[in-house]
Design a protein around this motif. Structure first.
Motif, mmCIF file in Angstrom:
data_model
loop_
_atom_site.group_PDB
_atom_site.id
_atom_site.type_symbol
_atom_site.label_atom_id
_atom_site.label_comp_id
_atom_site.label_asym_id
_atom_site.label_seq_id
_atom_site.Cartn_x
_atom_site.Cartn_y
_atom_site.Cartn_z
ATOM 1 N N THR A 1 0.819 -1.219 0.000
ATOM 2 C CA THR A 1 0.000 0.000 0.000
ATOM 3 C C THR A 1 0.848 1.262 0.000
ATOM 4 O O THR A 1 0.597 2.195 -0.774
ATOM 5 N N ASN B 1 -6.835 -2.439 -1.091
ATOM 6 C CA ASN B 1 -6.249 -1.288 -0.398
ATOM 7 C C ASN B 1 -6.060 -0.090 -1.331
ATOM 8 O O ASN B 1 -5.403 0.879 -0.962
ATOM 9 N N THR C 1 -8.194 2.276 -2.387
ATOM 10 C CA THR C 1 -8.753 3.543 -1.880
ATOM 11 C C THR C 1 -7.876 4.122 -0.779
ATOM 12 O O THR C 1 -7.663 5.340 -0.710
ATOM 13 N N ARG C 2 -7.361 3.266 0.074
ATOM 14 C CA ARG C 2 -6.473 3.729 1.135
ATOM 15 C C ARG C 2 -5.226 4.379 0.547
ATOM 16 O O ARG C 2 -4.772 5.430 1.022
ATOM 17 N N ASN D 1 -6.107 7.819 -0.772
ATOM 18 C CA ASN D 1 -6.239 8.792 0.313
ATOM 19 C C ASN D 1 -4.874 9.220 0.843
ATOM 20 O O ASN D 1 -4.654 10.408 1.137
ATOM 21 N N MET D 2 -3.960 8.275 0.975
ATOM 22 C CA MET D 2 -2.613 8.607 1.433
ATOM 23 C C MET D 2 -1.919 9.536 0.444
ATOM 24 O O MET D 2 -1.254 10.508 0.846
#
Length: 426
Positions: free
Chosen positions: A37, A248, A250-251, A254-255
């Motif tokens: 990620t 992961n 979408t995560r 966002n990061m």
């Protein structure tokens, strides 16, 4: 006629089962080269913070401090669209389980949801958009290396194109590590900007107190530059295809935006604050020492560091931007050995890109505005929103009223920004 090879992580043919089968086998047999990620987020950051890293202060110079609100609007639209794109890819995969995950890109998504014309229209749009972004990369590399070494921009651009050709053979995990390094280059470059700006506020020709809060007549070209600064969305499917766990995605998005948005604001505000109306198209051009400058040696050191770090960052983004273009044209490839026609396509692509950048090396803002106003919104906002709505319909998950209204608002904002730059000619 060349045979277009469409291996797994880079491309996919128009329903060719032999490609699907071999791609699926490769996908199931190994996870070598896949990213986690945080590595994925680093690659996304490297896409979204592209050539705009040096031109955002110039956009603030055009429209004043209030242009920061326009930057937030553009960033917000791209943030939401990036998440919607991931959902659309997941839902489209349910419709076509025969297509391996690694084969999905905007072209494949357009073909699945909108048919033949959708496939080729989005392929043409993304190829042009990302290519213009890549051109600004090469131009800015030429500008900054010339400032560092005195070498001619044309020669530097040619070398950058050659290095870019080589970097297209790297695995996604290696590109992710290169992106991690580029993130540190960005942070170091921001520190160098603040130091150099502080030391050059009394430079001849720089009125550090001449700032404007808002210049409405200059807002359209400013928005166009912000739009192209976030032009990396068409690269996301390729990055997503290289993830070890796509849930992961979408995560990771966002990061990436949690870093990119504050960073762009910091660079834009700092550059405009220190250089005011003297801010150049690439703010590193403002790093000019004068004889009576206090701490002149310190300024020279930090100006060299800043320019060098930003050059490394821009060069690291080349393979991420080049891959979707070649894939859309039918010449994407990963792995070894490298087919002859793919090798020739990469060399020709780099040669054409370098020649155009050399010709346009003194027209950076024009290249940025054309790409931002005319192309970016179609691939970065309008298509992801449309694809998400179409994918919901296709899998029989109808939109709630509030969802439809929200998507309509995002789509309308994308339409408005797509034509914003045309107001200059009215």
């Amino acid at each position: 006629m060349a045979v277009h090879r469409r291996p797994p992580a880079m491309q996919h043919g128009d329903g060719k089962q032999d490609v699907h089968k071999s791609s699926q086998g490769a996908e199931e047999s190994t996870e070598e080269g896949l990213t986690g990620t945080w590595q994925t987020a680093s690659s996304m950051i490297n896409c979204f913070i592209g050539a705009g890293i040096l031109t955002v202060p110039y956009a603030f110079r055009l429209a004043g401090y209030a242009s920061g609100f326009a930057l937030l609007l553009v960033a917000g639209l791209n943030w939401v669209s990036s998440i919607l794109l991931g959902h659309a890819l997941s839902k489209a995969a349910r419709l076509r389980p025969d297509i391996p995950r690694a084969a999905w890109d905007l072209k494949e998504l357009g073909g699945t949801l909108f048919g033949f014309w959708g496939r080729h229209a989005i392929a043409a749009a993304l190829a042009l958009e990302i290519w213009f972004a890549l051109e600004t990369f090469l131009i800015l590399i030429g500008i900054n290396v010339r400032m560092l070494t005195g070498l001619p921009k044309a020669g530097v651009i040619g070398v950058a194109g050659c290095l870019g050709t080589w970097s297209m053979s790297m695995k996604m995990s290696d590109i992710a590590w290169l992106s991690c390094i580029s993130v540190w280059c960005m942070l170091g470059g921001l520190i160098a900007l603040v130091v150099c700006g502080s030391l050059s506020s009394d430079a001849p020709g720089v009125d550090a107190h001449k700032h404007d809060f808002f210049r409405p007549q200059a807002l359209p070209p400013s928005i166009a530059i912000f739009t192209y600064a976030f032009s990396g969305l068409p690269c996301l499917p390729n990055i997503r295809a290289g993830m070890r766990h796509t849930e992961n995605y979408t995560r990771a998005v966002n990061m990436a935006f949690a870093f990119a948005v504050p960073y762009y604001l910091a660079v834009g505000l700092a550059g405009y604050y220190f250089f005011a109306d003297a801010t150049r198209e690439s703010f590193t051009l403002n790093f000019v020492a004068y004889p009576s400058m206090p701490y002149r040696h310190t300024f020279l050191v930090f100006s060299v560091v800043s320019s060098g770090l930003f050059v490394l960052k821009l060069q690291a983004g080349f393979p991420l931007y080049a891959a979707p273009i070649l894939q859309a044209l039918g010449y994407g490839h990963v792995g070894t050995p490298l087919p002859k026609d793919i090798m020739v396509a990469r060399v020709v692509f780099a040669l054409v890109s370098a020649i155009f950048a050399i010709v346009a090396r003194d027209a950076l803002s024009n290249v940025a505005e054309i790409m931002g106003a005319l192309l970016t919104m179609s691939t970065s906002v309008l298509f992801p929103v449309s694809a998400y709505a179409a994918s919901r319909y296709a899998v029989k998950e109808p939109l709630e009223i509030w969802e439809a209204v929200g998507l309509g608002c995002i789509f309308s904002a994308g339409i408005a920004l797509s034509f914003s730059d045309l107001t200059r000619w009215v």
